[in-house]
Design an enzyme around this catalytic site. Structure first.
Site, PDB file in Angstrom:
ATOM      1  N   LYS A 380       0.858  -1.185   0.000  1.00  0.00           N
ATOM      2  CA  LYS A 380       0.000   0.000   0.000  1.00  0.00           C
ATOM      3  C   LYS A 380       0.902   1.247   0.000  1.00  0.00           C
ATOM      4  O   LYS A 380       1.099   1.910   1.033  1.00  0.00           O
ATOM      5  CB  LYS A 380      -0.933  -0.024   1.216  1.00  0.00           C
ATOM      6  CG  LYS A 380      -2.195   0.801   1.017  1.00  0.00           C
ATOM      7  CD  LYS A 380      -3.245   0.402   2.043  1.00  0.00           C
ATOM      8  CE  LYS A 380      -4.375   1.389   2.135  1.00  0.00           C
ATOM      9  NZ  LYS A 380      -5.237   1.455   0.971  1.00  0.00           N
ATOM     10  N   GLU A 413      -8.976  -6.877  -8.563  1.00  0.00           N
ATOM     11  CA  GLU A 413      -9.554  -6.019  -7.518  1.00  0.00           C
ATOM     12  C   GLU A 413     -10.003  -4.701  -8.127  1.00  0.00           C
ATOM     13  O   GLU A 413      -9.776  -4.433  -9.312  1.00  0.00           O
ATOM     14  CB  GLU A 413      -8.521  -5.752  -6.410  1.00  0.00           C
ATOM     15  CG  GLU A 413      -7.290  -4.993  -6.910  1.00  0.00           C
ATOM     16  CD  GLU A 413      -6.268  -4.696  -5.823  1.00  0.00           C
ATOM     17  OE1 GLU A 413      -6.616  -4.747  -4.627  1.00  0.00           O
ATOM     18  OE2 GLU A 413      -5.116  -4.406  -6.172  1.00  0.00           O
TER      19      GLU A 413
HETATM   20  C1  LIG Z   1      -6.011  -1.402  -4.115  1.00  0.00           C
HETATM   21  C2  LIG Z   1      -6.834  -1.709  -2.911  1.00  0.00           C
HETATM   22  N1  LIG Z   1      -7.420  -2.909  -2.796  1.00  0.00           N
HETATM   23  C3  LIG Z   1      -8.186  -3.223  -1.745  1.00  0.00           C
HETATM   24  C4  LIG Z   1      -8.403  -2.314  -0.733  1.00  0.00           C
HETATM   25  C5  LIG Z   1      -9.283  -2.681   0.440  1.00  0.00           C
HETATM   26  O1  LIG Z   1      -8.507  -2.759   1.607  1.00  0.00           O
HETATM   27  P1  LIG Z   1      -9.141  -2.478   3.026  1.00  0.00           P
HETATM   28  O2  LIG Z   1     -10.271  -3.417   3.181  1.00  0.00           O
HETATM   29  O3  LIG Z   1      -8.052  -2.780   3.969  1.00  0.00           O
HETATM   30  O4  LIG Z   1      -9.595  -1.107   3.044  1.00  0.00           O
HETATM   31  C6  LIG Z   1      -7.809  -1.065  -0.803  1.00  0.00           C
HETATM   32  C7  LIG Z   1      -8.010  -0.091   0.261  1.00  0.00           C
HETATM   33  O5  LIG Z   1      -7.676   1.048   0.181  1.00  0.00           O
HETATM   34  C8  LIG Z   1      -7.009  -0.757  -1.912  1.00  0.00           C
HETATM   35  O6  LIG Z   1      -6.425   0.436  -2.035  1.00  0.00           O
END
Ligand SMILES: Cc1ncc(COP(=O)(O)O)c(C=O)c1O
Length: 570
Positions: A380, A413
């Site tokens: 991230k 995703e």
């Molecule tokens: C690319 C991406 N995928 C999935 C998610 C979902 O992650 P989370 O459930 O931890 O928010 C995020 C969250 O910002 C993201 O940036």
């Protein structure tokens, strides 16, 4: 241009190509532009200004100022801002004027149309000589920080319609005759074309001031107050200052921070629900994994960072919102390598609730923006440009988000959420997390969904890579993430998902998640002290029996609560 200023005139011209009136024209009109008339010239959402290098002598400094006197003006923008604040609410549309050597007029035709001065009485076509600059702006209403009084002028403004979109005219020489619709005049975002020759040439001489530190702070505050967004930034921690601020103007990071100019930083979030941080530790684990993949050392140990985050939320007094935090290679230089960075930096900010307004189903499309390679998708980092472009692509096609496929064509995703499916066999499946971000919400849903297996709603919960064709044939499809929680997908490209309605499993998963956020086990909910501990207050009240303290509490209405708790403790 005449030296006495007579040839330098503010104009109402640009929009309708009526030209900029020379100063004598302006002066001729002046008797009609009495104060009450000018009261019709100004609304909070739409003001105009033109700058005179040297104002005609017959204009006195206060003559056109409707209320209050600005002793200094740093830019037309701040002038108007000050004016907005100073305007007498009874002159609700007031606010044009002359300040020192500047005349401010509204060149916006819509504005003229609604002003007290009939359109035809406005200065007309002219030779347009000597115009130095003109710009028009829509000024957003001033926002007030919590706890501050709200000036009458601002209350009055708030009732009015907000501007649809900001419109700026850039400084344009009259002789160019070029209309510019919107601009980066005076550091403000700009739409449209600059006049030939680069825009500022021959126009207003852009005097960029050199500011002291306190002037910068003052301007940062002004610029913060002028933002039109309702977003509230409640508290920020910065390892650079080593403390927490609740003043949004001070929520800044250094320009030479490698996260700013190289994207060398990672971040994560946590939802604040009813005074608890949801899934903080899982998010922190992912944060540390991202930091390690990005080769950023921790400035503090994990427990100190955790404590800083909790204290920042505590200082924000936010019960419902979002905590966002970043680890950066730190400030240092403008090179690529972080070897010149003194120390990694840690920032955190608390934002007031931005929870999704509804859980209605949405349409998605397949993204044409390339997905990040697994190395970067699983981390991230602050490099979210592909995610941003993917989201924009979706919006351009009337969709909510665009879904990425991985390098093998499997469903991956969304730009900031994971995806999940309910198959014909009533299995809840999600793509494997090896090439995408391991979503904390998705992982929690996998755990919570076991309850739906127990009650027979689902046959199984698991990870499984799916093709687009398989994905489009499912009973239900949904987006999952800490921002969207659980959002049903009703259409993907041209395919309707399931029966095209929000499905029961998505609803059940959302209910389970909300319940978990509000009353889940201690390992997913970290409490935050948002008020002074009651024990401390009790000790003070019962120990000192300080009458001033008690009377303060009585007047604030808190004493009854404290005494009743105090009695039960005693
Ligand atoms: C690319 C991406 N995928 C999935 C998610 C979902 O992650 P989370 O459930 O931890 O928010 C995020 C969250 O910002 C993201 O940036």
């Amino acid at each position: 241009m005449q030296g006495d200023g007579a040839g330098i005139v503010a104009g109402l011209a640009a929009r309708e190509g009526r030209g900029i009136p020379p100063v004598n024209e302006f002066c001729r009109l002046r008797p009609r532009l009495r104060k009450p008339d000018f009261a019709g010239f100004f609304s909070y959402g739409s003001v105009g200004c033109c700058l005179l290098r040297s104002a005609p002598s017959e204009f006195s400094e206060n003559e056109l100022q409707p209320a209050g006197t600005c002793s200094s003006v740093v830019s037309p923008v701040s002038f108007f801002h000050k004016q907005v604040r100073k305007i007498d609410p009874s002159m609700s549309k007031a606010g044009s004027g002359v300040l020192k050597n500047r005349v401010f007029l509204p060149p916006h035709p819509n504005y003229l149309a609604s002003s007290a001065i009939p359109r035809e009485k406005a200065p007309g076509r002219s030779q347009g000589h000597g115009v130095e600059a003109g710009c028009a702006a829509e000024i957003p209403p001033k926002r007030h920080r919590r706890g501050e009084g709200t000036p009458a002028s601002s209350r009055c403004m708030r009732r009015r319609r907000r501007p649809e979109s900001p419109i700026w005219w850039s400084p344009a020489p009259a002789s160019s005759g070029v209309e510019v619709e919107g601009g980066v005049a005076l550091g403000v975002p700009f739409r449209g074309e600059f006049p030939p020759g680069g825009g500022f040439e021959g126009g207003m001489e852009l005097n960029v001031p050199i500011l002291s530190c306190s002037e910068v702070m003052e301007r940062l505050k002004e610029s913060q107050e002028m933002r039109s967004s309702d977003q509230q930034y409640l508290a920020m921690y910065s390892s650079i200052s080593g403390g927490i601020t609740t003043d949004p103007a001070a929520m800044v990071i250094p320009m030479d921070d490698h996260m700013v100019h190289r994207g060398h930083g990672v971040f994560d979030t946590a939802t604040i629900e009813d005074g608890y941080l949801y899934e903080l530790d899982n998010h922190l684990d992912r944060f540390l994994r991202s930091a390690s993949m990005a080769k950023i050392n921790l400035p503090f140990d994990l427990s100190s960072m955790r404590s800083i985050l909790v204290q920042t939320v505590s200082a924000s007094k936010c019960r419902k919102g979002s905590l966002r935090y970043w680890l950066s290679a730190g400030p240092g230089d403008f090179l690529l390598s972080s070897s010149g960075c003194h120390k990694s930096a840690f920032y955190a900010i608390v934002i007031h609730d931005q929870s999704p307004s509804n859980q209605k189903g949405v349409k998605v499309i397949t993204s044409t923006i390339p997905i990040k390679s697994p190395q970067f998708a699983a981390m991230k980092s602050v490099n979210y440009l592909p995610n941003v472009l993917s989201k924009m692509e979706a919006e351009e096609h009337g969709a909510y988000v665009a879904i990425w496929l991985d390098d093998e064509g499997y469903i991956a995703e969304g730009p900031n959420m994971n995806v999940a499916f309910v198959t014909e066999q009533r299995e809840l499946v999600m793509p494997h997390f090896d090439k995408i971000l391991s979503g904390c919400t998705a992982r929690r849903i996998l755990v919570l969904a076991e309850r739906l297996v127990l009650n027979g709603t689902l046959s199984r919960v698991g990870l499984c890579n799916m093709t687009v064709e398989e994905g489009k044939m499912v009973r239900e499809m949904m987006l999952i993430g800490s921002g969207v929680l659980v959002k049903p997908i009703l259409q993907w490209d041209e395919s309707i998902i399931g029966d095209g309605k929000e499905g029961p499993v998505a609803q059940s998963l959302l209910d389970l998640l909300l319940e978990d956020m509000r009353s889940g086990p201690a390992d997913v909910r970290t409490p935050v002290d948002l008020e002074p501990p009651i024990q401390r207050i009790l000790l003070q009240v019962l120990g000192d029996l300080d009458t001033t303290f008690i009377s303060d509490f009585m007047s604030s209405g808190s004493i009854c609560r404290i005494i009743s708790i105090g009695c039960s403790v005693l």
